[in-house]
Design an enzyme around this catalytic site. Sequence first.
Site, PDB file in Angstrom:
ATOM      1  N   ASP A   1       0.852  -1.173   0.000  1.00 54.39           N
ATOM      2  CA  ASP A   1       0.000   0.000   0.000  1.00 54.39           C
ATOM      3  C   ASP A   1       0.888   1.222   0.000  1.00 54.39           C
ATOM      4  O   ASP A   1       1.849   1.288   0.741  1.00 54.39           O
ATOM      5  CB  ASP A   1      -0.865   0.037   1.247  1.00 54.39           C
ATOM      6  CG  ASP A   1      -1.737  -1.179   1.297  1.00 54.39           C
ATOM      7  OD1 ASP A   1      -1.206  -2.244   1.605  1.00 54.39           O
ATOM      8  OD2 ASP A   1      -2.925  -1.050   1.020  1.00 54.39           O
ATOM      9  N   SER A 362       1.125  -0.643  10.659  1.00 56.95           N
ATOM     10  CA  SER A 362       0.334   0.421  10.044  1.00 56.95           C
ATOM     11  C   SER A 362       0.491   0.374   8.537  1.00 56.95           C
ATOM     12  O   SER A 362       1.548   0.028   8.009  1.00 56.95           O
ATOM     13  CB  SER A 362       0.787   1.790  10.560  1.00 56.95           C
ATOM     14  OG  SER A 362       2.098   2.108  10.107  1.00 56.95           O
ATOM     15  N   ASP A 363      -0.566   0.706   7.844  1.00 53.18           N
ATOM     16  CA  ASP A 363      -0.488   0.832   6.399  1.00 53.18           C
ATOM     17  C   ASP A 363       0.400   2.033   6.099  1.00 53.18           C
ATOM     18  O   ASP A 363      -0.026   3.185   6.233  1.00 53.18           O
ATOM     19  CB  ASP A 363      -1.885   1.019   5.811  1.00 53.18           C
ATOM     20  CG  ASP A 363      -1.903   0.834   4.308  1.00 53.18           C
ATOM     21  OD1 ASP A 363      -0.834   0.901   3.694  1.00 53.18           O
ATOM     22  OD2 ASP A 363      -2.980   0.622   3.746  1.00 53.18           O
ATOM     23  N   TYR A 364       1.630   1.751   5.740  1.00 50.58           N
ATOM     24  CA  TYR A 364       2.639   2.748   5.407  1.00 50.58           C
ATOM     25  C   TYR A 364       2.594   3.930   6.360  1.00 50.58           C
ATOM     26  O   TYR A 364       2.985   3.824   7.491  1.00 50.58           O
ATOM     27  CB  TYR A 364       2.536   3.133   3.935  1.00 50.58           C
ATOM     28  CG  TYR A 364       2.982   1.994   3.040  1.00 50.58           C
ATOM     29  CD1 TYR A 364       3.797   2.205   1.939  1.00 50.58           C
ATOM     30  CD2 TYR A 364       2.607   0.689   3.334  1.00 50.58           C
ATOM     31  CE1 TYR A 364       4.213   1.143   1.141  1.00 50.58           C
ATOM     32  CE2 TYR A 364       3.017  -0.369   2.557  1.00 50.58           C
ATOM     33  CZ  TYR A 364       3.814  -0.146   1.460  1.00 50.58           C
ATOM     34  OH  TYR A 364       4.224  -1.196   0.691  1.00 50.58           O
TER      35      TYR A 364
END
Length: 864
Positions: A1, A362-364
């Site tokens: 992502d 965490s997503d990026y």
Amino acid sequence: DLTDRRRHPGQTAAFRRLPPLLSNQMTLKRTLLVVALAAPATGALDYCGGEYSLCDDGSCALTNSSCGVCAAGEYACPLTTTCLSSLDDYATNCDGLTGTHLDWTMSEDDRLAYLNSVVDVSDMILQLVNDAPQIDSIALPAYNWLNDNEHGVKGTANATVYPMGVGMGASFSKDLAYEVGQAIGIESRSTHNAQADKSGNSCGSTSTGEIVANGCGITLYAPNINLVRDPRWGRAEEVYGEDPHLTAELAVGMITGMQGNEEGEITAKDGQPLMSGASCKHFAVYQNEDQPEARTTLDANVTARDLWETYMPVMKACVTRAKATHVMCSYNAVNGKPTCAHPELLNGILRDAWGFDGFVVSDYDAWVNLVTTHHYVDTYGEAATVGLNAGMDQEGGFGTYSVIDAMPEALAVGNITEQAITNAFTRLMRIRLRLGMFDPPAQVDAMDNTKFNPDLQCETEEKLELARKAAREGVVLLKNEDSTLPLSKTDFTSTSSLALVGPQSDDWRVLLGAVNYAFEDGPSKGCKTVLDGLTDALSSDVINQVDGCDTVACDEASTMTEAAAAAADADATVVILGNWWGTTTGWPLCSGDGTDGCESESHDRTVIELPGQQVELVQALRDATTNPLVCVLIHGGAVALGDANDACDAIVDLWVPGQMGGTALADILFGDASPAGRSPITFYGATTDLPAMAEFDEYPHESSNGTTYRYYEGAAPTYKFGHGLSYTTFAYSDLALSGTKAPCDDLTVTVTVTNTGDMASDEVVQVYVKTPDSTVPSPQIRLAAFDRLTNIAPGESRTVELTLTPESHAVVYPNADSVYVEQTAVESGALEVYVGGAQPDDDGTNGVLSASVSISDTTMLKAC
């Protein structure tokens, strides 16, 4: 992502700037293992075994300090200066391992307890990032956790590219999902085994226009198991469709395949370490990119019914059944709280309710976004505090970790505790343990690089055939008027007797989907484009290829007249329609107002109609010929076909088929295989049938027709969820339901399926249920079970058993105390069951059988 791209070209993940508080005491500890990747001398190693990296002197070491200890070709034992000529001697000749985390005879808990007792909290903090540095004192190698291996290994051209998620969803095959997942896991491990730098930081990808380490490790940010609530969603290509049950079953198959474990187990089938680690992403309620606003500010307001009927079942299956090693929190907020700072979701549901013991990443930049976009807190120290205390473990990203860099100060002022940091560190180390990264390499089957190496496992003929099979099994025949298909190869022998129209015809990129999930230059053995596949089946001189449209977006159609002329001269015409994936560099990949058919991460469509002049192109072809006109769709989210639906004699959905897509299409078009895929999404007639993208309530109401087949009550869709035709016919008979009527018991559905046609084919058996007596709102119909029967011969009958679990027909009660506490029940009353190759037609004429049973009592599921 992908989101904020802040690393400059050429910048590695080896170092990052520290806050002044730690700059003097910790800089050396942040140094990653740096290796020379120049061509080795004659007779030297290309790479080392196990988790060892190749030093520039040709020796093998786990951390920098051990480089130079041993001679070229030798391995330095951890914690000592003993040298080994072979890793076969590791377990017997490496002293000092007993009682440490490297003692493979100890329990997982004891090994983790040792790590916690000897690693300083400052070093623990440094591990809470994607590109984790080495800890020399315990011989812990550096490791980059980031691997976007959704439909193949991301970090190298020498890897097979399988269909994207929507094509896998269309297969309705858990067995295929497992098989493809297993191949991706093996190719990921094999790629990792052959890295000179095992950290993965020297494995570069430039698909975003910047150099990032991505795709050469064994912790996969895959699969994407979100649901298509709205077909305009830019990432619909990645996921398995709109239905929770279908997605849950395929997710379990894919994840256990990737990891090599059985359902409910945390080790590989033989007690060995996992082949790779897979994730559950994105948690939770993530289904928007930039409409109605950016995903990084969007607040998804949902009820208990939304959560437990739609969003939670897939994630629960991923965690409790598939035993995924990690969960990725999403960019959005849920009911006012960003998911990466949401204790009810992370600690409450994941850990307390579901018993998840892996890590949350965490997503990026999603953890950073607590400050920068959500403005949930004011400082990175506060972000560290609320995230860690909510259940976060690792900050995702490409090397800039503002939250983790602020964590020491948050600890120093007492906002977070050493125990919270230790918990996060423990969860990360637990997964490295389960992957065998701390075990004697010769005892870990997946580390056997005589078996698991790229030459033997990656993009091999066997894997390419699997990619072809996967693409073929996902093909859905939406329409086949007057048995237009299959075409006969013998009908195409003269020059230009088959017209092939569309700029996608010889475009390999359109087969792979958005470039951020595939190696930017494509696989090393190339792709079979549509033109390639048809040429291989026929010959090049019989195919007359014309673009028709200048681009897939089809704003200009400068060769439409030539395309019509080609169709007029041909015995049949194949035209490629659908969407595209944007640019190959930069971010976001798509831009504009969402009307040009571009689908990608960070970009939603605003309309679902075929883009530009594609419909006009189809009509021009129809006007030019009375011979067969076959329309092939390549897309992720559903498209509204408009007048093209009537103009096409046959419509074949290829989805996003991967590198063997052209060959798979030819298999179907010319009858080498019968199509048996089913649509995993609803094909709505027009954008106007849909509610606003900010609408998270899937039930119909005054401003919405509802969304997905379970709730939609608008104009009849062009094609329903579960629809798909075959080149043969099937009859269903002898439907029986067995089992008690008790609410907590499974019901067994038995039915006989007979091939009444003259061609062998797969058949997808679908079981739907209705609960007409429910006391609370419930889906009007829902998929409860399915099975793909393979290669049923003409005249053959097979009896199949399918299981209806209590969850398949449970309803959700509102919870006055918290929407995050599950209140689901099996209610007394009628349970209607429908079995066939599709959803039941309203008039009951499509051969779907039905039966009903009366459930005796009402019981909460948690009591079952």
